[in-house]
Design an enzyme around this catalytic site. Structure first.
Site, mmCIF file in Angstrom:
data_model
loop_
_atom_site.group_PDB
_atom_site.id
_atom_site.type_symbol
_atom_site.label_atom_id
_atom_site.label_comp_id
_atom_site.label_asym_id
_atom_site.label_seq_id
_atom_site.Cartn_x
_atom_site.Cartn_y
_atom_site.Cartn_z
ATOM 1 N N PHE A 37 8.262 -6.058 -27.184
ATOM 2 C CA PHE A 37 8.504 -4.653 -27.526
ATOM 3 C C PHE A 37 9.646 -4.462 -28.523
ATOM 4 O O PHE A 37 10.350 -3.444 -28.482
ATOM 5 C CB PHE A 37 8.766 -3.829 -26.262
ATOM 6 C CG PHE A 37 7.844 -4.163 -25.131
ATOM 7 C CD1 PHE A 37 6.475 -4.217 -25.317
ATOM 8 C CD2 PHE A 37 8.341 -4.469 -23.874
ATOM 9 C CE1 PHE A 37 5.616 -4.544 -24.276
ATOM 10 C CE2 PHE A 37 7.493 -4.800 -22.825
ATOM 11 C CZ PHE A 37 6.133 -4.840 -23.032
ATOM 12 N N CYS A 38 9.834 -5.423 -29.441
ATOM 13 C CA CYS A 38 10.930 -5.348 -30.409
ATOM 14 C C CYS A 38 12.265 -5.097 -29.718
ATOM 15 O O CYS A 38 13.130 -4.372 -30.220
ATOM 16 C CB CYS A 38 10.663 -4.281 -31.470
ATOM 17 S SG CYS A 38 9.276 -4.701 -32.550
ATOM 18 N N ALA A 39 12.416 -5.705 -28.543
ATOM 19 C CA ALA A 39 13.663 -5.662 -27.780
ATOM 20 C C ALA A 39 13.802 -7.008 -27.076
ATOM 21 O O ALA A 39 13.932 -7.086 -25.862
ATOM 22 C CB ALA A 39 13.651 -4.512 -26.777
ATOM 23 N N CYS A 56 7.554 -10.640 -32.049
ATOM 24 C CA CYS A 56 7.299 -9.309 -31.512
ATOM 25 C C CYS A 56 5.845 -9.187 -31.101
ATOM 26 O O CYS A 56 4.952 -9.221 -31.953
ATOM 27 C CB CYS A 56 7.628 -8.248 -32.568
ATOM 28 S SG CYS A 56 9.089 -7.294 -32.211
ATOM 29 N N HIS A 99 15.256 -3.333 -31.656
ATOM 30 C CA HIS A 99 15.736 -3.995 -32.863
ATOM 31 C C HIS A 99 16.140 -3.009 -33.950
ATOM 32 O O HIS A 99 16.961 -3.333 -34.817
ATOM 33 C CB HIS A 99 14.662 -4.941 -33.400
ATOM 34 C CG HIS A 99 14.383 -6.095 -32.484
ATOM 35 N ND1 HIS A 99 13.334 -6.966 -32.688
ATOM 36 C CD2 HIS A 99 15.004 -6.519 -31.353
ATOM 37 C CE1 HIS A 99 13.332 -7.872 -31.722
ATOM 38 N NE2 HIS A 99 14.322 -7.619 -30.905
#
Length: 453
Positions: free
Chosen positions: A375-377, A395, A129
């Protein structure tokens, strides 16, 4: 291949000393164990040498660029020499600028702030992100997740061929995935970008701690990374690269340090001349200790030798992947396939387990720290798990209770300070949990799975 057949390679270097290597943590089943920190992709433990260097400087702490006193001058020299050290670490071009920021996220938001008007931005949905989200004021094209490095290059070339060739454009790409650990074809993507008149910024947050990064060799326009992933303490980051867009834009923050001269006009307003150096985007009193820590980490990794560090990490990767391959219930996530080169970041799911439950059991029953969630993805993880990449999710906060299915994964990550014993214990714990189940009862609290008391 059996994990037991992965013999210790006597040519592999020893792990680098890091803070916390002897910390013990309690187990819910009783007793204590040395903590196995296997969440390097989130924040790597600080190198002992970096901490020692910072401690040695601390008594000489002073404000930079503003004082005539000895400590201020000493701190100013240290701060600016840190900038030179980082430039050497990244093999920057002579005309490049090194700007100290708070993190990779801060660095990429700074770059987003200085984009020329009407700039088009191209970014793969596979990004963290930090590099997926800062471009809100630009015209953004999000590219689908490629399944091979070659397809990544072809996808970018097609997108760039369709753009307005007369306006500015920027490509943002990761060097190593924070989800799969796979290395991206940065040099080839840079060549494609430049062939179509675009610039490129490299998110090296996961690459720089594991491999040498050369701005010249990769031919990228900018590179961004964080100190806390490079074995330095929290609170520091770097944006390094071309100076023109940085120099032509309004400062990221307005204030002391960014301004060269300030004067009142006759009409009562204020006239400001901004610095054209990196100071233009470093307003306020800078994080001198953070900058020094980053530079100390760069020096420590360079002197340890990336060839040795890479060889050791590959040894650990082989151990982990071989051990996980022996457990049929485990599925390792990958974009480019098993043979793709990668750093020490591996994400996986376990059949019949909620990922948060599994990660909680690793921590509470074995003293092993990993990461679970998205994982902020979010788009990438959901794509890899067969879900809708456009789905909403928090998240790292699973939406299912222990034992229930959740669209989240588990991530184990390691690096220069990881001893063999930690990955051996992790592999054995995975095998035991899958075979025997958790020894403790767990419940969901504030979106996380925790041991029931």
């Amino acid at each position: 291949m059996s994990v037991s057949t992965v013999a210790a390679d006597q040519s592999v270097c020893a792990p680098l000393p890091v803070l916390g290597r002897d910390v013990t943590v309690p187990l819910v089943t009783g007793g204590e164990v040395t903590y196995a920190a296997l969440d390097y992709a989130a924040s790597a433990p600080a190198l002992q040498r970096v901490w020692d260097d910072v401690a040695a400087y601390a008594p000489y702490y002073g404000s930079v660029h503003r004082g005539a006193g000895y400590l201020s001058q000493l701190s100013t020299d240290l701060f600016e020499n840190a900038r030179k050290t980082v430039a050497e670490f990244l093999d920057c071009r002579t005309e490049d600028q090194v700007v100290f920021t708070r993190s990779t996220t801060d660095s990429l938001n700074l770059l987003a702030r200085v984009l020329p008007a009407d700039c088009q931005v191209f970014v793969f949905e596979t990004e963290h992100h930090a590099s997926l989200l800062p471009w809100r004021d630009a015209q953004v094209t999000y590219l689908d997740a490629p399944r091979t490095p070659e397809r990544a290059v072809a996808t970018l070339e097609r997108a760039l061929a369709d753009r307005d060739p007369h306006g500015p454009a920027l490509v943002c790409v990761t060097g190593a995935s924070n989800v799969t650990g796979e290395l991206w074809p940065v040099r080839e993507l840079a060549a494609a970008a430049h062939a179509h008149g675009a610039r490129i910024v490299l998110d090296a947050a996961q690459l720089a701690p594991h491999h040498p990064v050369s701005v010249r060799d990769l031919d990228v326009d900018w590179v961004a990374f964080s100190g806390h992933k490079l074995y330095a303490p929290f609170g520091s980051g770097v944006l390094a690269g071309r100076a023109d867009w940085l120099r032509e834009a309004e400062p990221y923050l307005a204030g002391g340090g960014a301004s060269r001269t300030v004067a009142r006009r006759a009409d009562g307003s204020v006239d400001v001349r901004w610095h054209e150096s990196a100071a233009r985007h470093e307003a306020g009193s800078p994080n001198v200790i953070g900058a020094y820590a980053v530079a100390a980490a760069c020096t420590a990794l360079t002197e340890a030798g990336f060839d040795d560090l890479v060889a050791r990490e590959r040894h650990l990767i082989r151990k982990v992947r071989a051990g996980l391959a022996e457990v049929p219930e485990v599925r390792v996530l990958s974009l480019f396939g098993d043979d793709a080169p990668r750093v020490g970041v591996i994400s996986f799911v376990v059949a019949g387990w909620n990922s948060s439950h599994f990660a909680a059991a690793l921590s509470a029953e074995y003293g092993i720290g990993v990461r679970d969630g998205l994982f902020c993805a979010h788009p990438l993880v959901r794509t890899l798990l067969g879900g809708d990449p456009q789905s909403q999710g928090e998240c790292g906060a699973p939406e299912a209770a222990p034992g229930e299915k959740s669209l989240n994964a588990i991530r184990v990550s390691f690096g220069a300070g990881t001893p063999d014993e930690h990955v051996d214990r992790f592999v054995a714990a995975v095998r035991e949990l899958v075979r025997d189940g958790a020894k403790w009862t767990y419940r969901t609290e504030d979106g996380r799975c925790v041991p029931a008391v």
